[in-house]
Design a protein around this motif. Structure first.
Motif, PDB file in Angstrom:
ATOM      1  N   ASP A  43       0.813  -1.223   0.000  1.00 50.28           N
ATOM      2  CA  ASP A  43       0.000   0.000   0.000  1.00 50.28           C
ATOM      3  C   ASP A  43       0.845   1.271   0.000  1.00 50.28           C
ATOM      4  O   ASP A  43       0.466   2.276  -0.590  1.00 50.28           O
ATOM      5  N   THR A  44       2.004   1.271   0.662  1.00 48.22           N
ATOM      6  CA  THR A  44       2.815   2.479   0.787  1.00 48.22           C
ATOM      7  C   THR A  44       3.714   2.736  -0.423  1.00 48.22           C
ATOM      8  O   THR A  44       4.359   3.768  -0.492  1.00 48.22           O
ATOM      9  N   LEU A  45       3.764   1.814  -1.377  1.00 49.88           N
ATOM     10  CA  LEU A  45       4.603   1.979  -2.558  1.00 49.88           C
ATOM     11  C   LEU A  45       3.767   2.426  -3.750  1.00 49.88           C
ATOM     12  O   LEU A  45       2.640   1.988  -3.919  1.00 49.88           O
ATOM     13  N   ASP A  46       4.369   3.264  -4.577  1.00 49.64           N
ATOM     14  CA  ASP A  46       3.681   3.728  -5.782  1.00 49.64           C
ATOM     15  C   ASP A  46       3.609   2.642  -6.848  1.00 49.64           C
ATOM     16  O   ASP A  46       2.635   2.551  -7.581  1.00 49.64           O
ATOM     17  N   ASP A 168      -2.048 -12.590   0.837  1.00 46.84           N
ATOM     18  CA  ASP A 168      -2.863 -11.376   0.741  1.00 46.84           C
ATOM     19  C   ASP A 168      -3.123 -10.852   2.154  1.00 46.84           C
ATOM     20  O   ASP A 168      -4.015 -11.317   2.848  1.00 46.84           O
ATOM     21  N   LYS A 169      -2.312  -9.899   2.576  1.00 51.76           N
ATOM     22  CA  LYS A 169      -2.441  -9.282   3.900  1.00 51.76           C
ATOM     23  C   LYS A 169      -2.985  -7.862   3.733  1.00 51.76           C
ATOM     24  O   LYS A 169      -3.074  -7.343   2.619  1.00 51.76           O
TER      25      LYS A 169
END
Length: 185
Positions: A43-46, A168-169
């Motif tokens: 989620d934090t990566l583009d 899948d977390k």
């Protein structure tokens, strides 16, 4: 974690007994290898990070509709990104799992299936800069699922293509497409 390992162990034992049962029933046991195009999405990566792995598999058809399969693999292609004098590298250390494949026999050479099982994997991230480097590894396991198809070239040689959702977390997921082949005994 212990519950997941117990379930994977039970699936492994079922696969091994499935190999013996398959041989006694005249069914086909198989071994194979795949190249996995693994994607790590956080989620934090583009951007998604692309990794590569080689994996081996052993399995057996329990009946025309169900197979049991064990897989183990290791990373062969890492993803590296840099910004100025700082670089970051993500490596897939290993991936192992046990799966049940549920297929649809038909009159063609193509055998479509869905896969359901458990996967355990480990990733290592390394950040390097002018002051040195630091590494951290993390392993995780999860329920896995996917779809694929086997294409019979001969009675004993099968090509394979598959998409799997390995882990899948909430914060990240590991999925991939694999291609390979199997030899049936």
């Amino acid at each position: 974690m212990r519950k997941t390992l117990s379930m994977v162990s039970a699936l492994c034992l079922a696969s091994i007994s499935g190999l013996v049962t398959a041989e006694e029933m005249g069914q086909k046991a198989y071994v194979g290898a795949n190249y996995n195009f693994v994607t790590y999405d956080e989620d934090t990566l583009d951007d998604e990070l692309d990794l590569g792995a080689l994996s081996g598999k052993v399995g057996a058809k329990i009946n025309p509709y169900v197979s049991a399969e064990l897989r183990a693999g290791f990373g062969v292609a890492d993803e590296t990104a840099s910004n100025g004098s700082i670089s970051a590298k993500l490596e897939l250390d290993y991936i192992v799992g046990g799966y049940a494949l549920f297929g649809i026999p038909n009159e063609t050479q193509i055998y479509p299936y869905v896969a359901l099982g458990f996967t355990k994997g480990e990733l290592t991230a390394t950040i390097s800069g002018p002051g040195g480097s630091v590494s951290a590894s993390e392993s995780e396991s999860d329920l896995s699922y996917g779809v694929g198809a086997n294409v019979a070239l001969t009675d004993n040689v099968v090509l394979n293509a598959e998409y799997m959702q390995y882990i899948d977390k909430d914060e990240y997921e590991v999925s991939g497409i694999s291609i390979g082949g199997s030899y049936l005994f």
